[in-house]
Write an enzyme that holds these catalytic residues in place. Structure first.
Site, short mmCIF file in Angstrom:
data_model
loop_
_atom_site.label_atom_id
_atom_site.label_comp_id
_atom_site.label_asym_id
_atom_site.label_seq_id
_atom_site.Cartn_x
_atom_site.Cartn_y
_atom_site.Cartn_z
N ASN A 81 0.83 -1.20 0.00
CA ASN A 81 0.00 0.00 0.00
C ASN A 81 0.87 1.25 0.00
O ASN A 81 0.87 2.03 0.95
CB ASN A 81 -0.94 0.00 1.20
CG ASN A 81 -2.09 -0.98 1.03
OD1 ASN A 81 -2.61 -1.15 -0.05
ND2 ASN A 81 -2.48 -1.62 2.12
N SER A 107 -6.34 -5.92 -3.10
CA SER A 107 -7.41 -6.01 -2.11
C SER A 107 -7.89 -7.45 -2.04
O SER A 107 -7.97 -8.14 -3.05
CB SER A 107 -8.57 -5.08 -2.47
OG SER A 107 -9.57 -5.12 -1.47
N GLY A 108 -8.24 -7.87 -0.85
CA GLY A 108 -8.73 -9.24 -0.66
C GLY A 108 -8.35 -9.81 0.68
O GLY A 108 -9.01 -10.69 1.20
N GLY A 109 -7.25 -9.28 1.24
CA GLY A 109 -6.85 -9.69 2.57
C GLY A 109 -6.65 -11.19 2.70
O GLY A 109 -6.29 -11.88 1.74
N LYS A 157 -6.11 2.32 -5.41
CA LYS A 157 -6.18 1.56 -4.16
C LYS A 157 -6.35 2.49 -2.96
O LYS A 157 -7.05 2.16 -2.00
CB LYS A 157 -4.92 0.70 -3.99
CG LYS A 157 -4.88 -0.15 -2.71
CD LYS A 157 -6.09 -1.08 -2.61
CE LYS A 157 -5.91 -2.23 -1.63
NZ LYS A 157 -5.42 -1.90 -0.31
N HIS A 160 -9.93 3.40 -2.93
CA HIS A 160 -10.66 2.18 -2.51
C HIS A 160 -10.65 2.06 -0.99
O HIS A 160 -11.68 1.83 -0.36
CB HIS A 160 -9.99 0.97 -3.16
CG HIS A 160 -10.38 -0.36 -2.59
ND1 HIS A 160 -9.84 -0.85 -1.41
CD2 HIS A 160 -11.24 -1.32 -3.04
CE1 HIS A 160 -10.36 -2.03 -1.15
NE2 HIS A 160 -11.20 -2.35 -2.12
N ASN A 161 -9.47 2.21 -0.39
CA ASN A 161 -9.37 2.05 1.06
C ASN A 161 -10.06 3.18 1.81
O ASN A 161 -10.61 2.99 2.89
CB ASN A 161 -7.90 1.95 1.48
CG ASN A 161 -7.32 0.58 1.21
OD1 ASN A 161 -7.81 -0.15 0.35
ND2 ASN A 161 -6.28 0.22 1.93
N GLU A 164 -13.58 2.32 1.91
CA GLU A 164 -13.71 1.26 2.92
C GLU A 164 -13.81 1.85 4.32
O GLU A 164 -14.61 1.39 5.15
CB GLU A 164 -12.50 0.34 2.80
CG GLU A 164 -12.45 -0.82 3.76
CD GLU A 164 -11.15 -1.59 3.60
OE1 GLU A 164 -10.33 -1.56 4.54
OE2 GLU A 164 -10.94 -2.19 2.53
N ARG A 255 -11.10 7.15 13.88
CA ARG A 255 -10.07 6.16 14.21
C ARG A 255 -9.04 6.77 15.17
O ARG A 255 -8.57 6.11 16.10
CB ARG A 255 -9.38 5.66 12.95
CG ARG A 255 -10.29 4.83 12.06
CD ARG A 255 -9.53 4.10 10.98
NE ARG A 255 -10.42 3.29 10.16
CZ ARG A 255 -10.04 2.29 9.40
NH1 ARG A 255 -8.75 1.97 9.33
NH2 ARG A 255 -10.90 1.60 8.69
#
Length: 284
Positions: A81, A107-109, A157, A160-161, A164, A255
């Protein structure tokens, strides 16, 4: 990723600075390498070296160490990342030396072995096409794409995160309201229900159901949430480009708040309410 590639018939050479993961990869059918020189030696040119490392100095150091061992036309793929600006800089440096560079958002972990990894790549088309058999093995159907030039993969990405972050925050807040409702609600049952035809059905909701089934009130988990960088970078970009992202920005700030047992700002609020209104305060 190594297991999925080996099971797909690819020859994989695995290296790690610690011997344990290399031994694990060997048991899964990969060729183990104890040094970077051995890694390069075991790969037939033109080589492809795919790294999965934390962003920043660790990735930079690996590239500096392995590049002198490689030859022109070899491919380096950064699947970590990384910040997309770092990827743009690395691409310029490596292509000037005759190498190819691809930045790959992955992505997919931990579920990627079973269901595949979504792959977002940035770079030139020729090395992308050369690696396409590998990408087809790693990804589910329609799960990989050359998103644009160098840096585009990691930019996509990053966004994307960031999305998320917002999705996770909204799920967390919704379930907190359900938990506080006063009704005897079956939270894992509701999460499962919502995955059957509702607008909010998703993989994240499936994972919420899984977590709640194991611990319906999440009593074994502390509400401490880290961030790995992409949310911060996305918020920085939104500020630089004047793109409003209030939900994502607030999810990132939430967070930060999760890591404070007793924030100074909250104590300041309590003190001010006491000062102007005589409202009760709870002393330590």
């Amino acid at each position: 990723m190594t297991r999925r590639l080996v099971r797909g018939g690819h020859r994989v050479v695995a290296w790690n600075r610690s011997p344990g993961p290399v031994a694990d990869a060997e048991r899964d059918g990969a060729v183990g390498a104890r040094t970077l020189a051995e890694l390069v030696e075991h790969l037939a040119p033109p080589r492809a070296v795919w790294l999965m490392l934390p962003a920043g100095k660790v990735t930079t150091q690996f590239i500096e160490d392995v590049a002198p061992l490689l030859a022109a036309d070899d491919i380096i793929v950064d699947g970590g990342n990384a910040n997309f600006r770092d990827s743009q800089r690395r691409a310029a440096e490596l292509t000037a030396r005759g190498f190819h560079f691809l930045d790959a958002g992955v992505s997919g972990g931990i579920w990627g072995l079973q269901v595949g990894f979504c792959l977002m790549l940035g770079g030139e088309e020729a090395p992308y096409r050369r690696l396409e058999p590998l990408l087809r093995t790693l990804a589910p159907e329609n799960g990989y794409m050359l998103t644009g030039p160098h840096g585009a993969g990691h930019f996509v990405k990053m966004v994307h995160n960031a999305i998320e972050y917002g999705m996770m925050q909204s799920i967390g807040e919704g379930f907190e309201l359900l938990q506080a409702s006063g009704f005897p609600l079956d939270l894992p049952g509701i999460a499962e229900l919502w995955n059957h035809g509702s607008v909010v059905r998703s993989w994240l909701m499936e994972l919420a159901q899984r977590a709640l089934a194991a611990d319906p009130r999440l009593e074994s988990i502390r509400g401490y949430v880290e961030d790995s960088g992409e949310g911060r970078w996305a918020v920085h970009e939104s500020i630089d480009r004047a793109v409003p992202m209030p939900v994502i920005a607030l999810s990132l700030l939430t967070r930060f708040r999760s890591r404070q047992d007793d924030s100074f700002s909250a104590r300041m609020l309590a003190a001010l309410r006491n000062q102007f209104g005589g409202h009760a305060i709870r002393e330590l």
